[in-house]
Design a protein around this motif. Structure first.
Motif: not given
Length: 158
Positions: A25-26, A29-30, A62, A67, A146
């Motif tokens: 998920a992180v 997103h990033k 999250g 996220y 992260e």
């Protein structure tokens, strides 16, 4: 393989319900925020939770940081993953060893530890399993993920 040629990333932990779906998920997103179009997935070295959604505690932490866990469910690593992903990131030494044991030798170079890309947490050799701990463990895991995700993205963008 150079990191700048990475088009696909697989995150791996034991059961694929805490650490690797959080990394999924992180990093999704990033990488989207960075304008990268990467294939991103997560899996476990064991099939304990096949088809399950990520652990509610992982999702809560999250989601509180923005996220999205939609479309993520637990699955076990399969042989085709070693062929289909450019880099496979294990959350700890045990997962790393399990992956090396299952992986054809000519793909061993793809398997790395997530923490190899840590910057602020360079002293951490593993992303610890928060499953049996409290909320602080899930927060710390997300901090590590992260940080390592930023480090990996920096390498990919070079």
């Amino acid at each position: 393989m150079t990191l700048s040629s990475i088009n696909s990333v697989l995150f791996v932990c034991l059961g694929n319900i805490c650490r690797s779906p959080s990394a999924h998920a992180v990093f999704r997103h990033k990488s989207e925020a960075a304008g990268l179009d990467l294939k991103i997935d997560s899996a476990g070295t064991a099939a304990y939770h096949q088809g399950a959604k990520p652990d509610g505690r992982s999702q809560k932490v999250g989601e509180s940081r923005g996220y999205n866990f939609s479309g993520i469910s637990a699955r076990k690593v399969v042989q085709s993953d070693f062929e289909n992903f450019d880099i496979i990131l294990a959350m700890d030494d045990s997962n790393f060893s399990d992956l090396i044991s299952a992986c054809p030798e000519h793909h061993h170079h793809k398997i790395r530890l997530m923490t190899e890309f840590s910057q602020a947490y360079a002293d951490q050799s593993e992303v610890p399993d928060p499953y049996y701990g409290g909320a602080a463990g899930f927060e710390f895991v997300l901090d590590l993920i992260e940080d390592a995700s930023d480090g990996l993205l920096n390498q990919i963008k070079k």
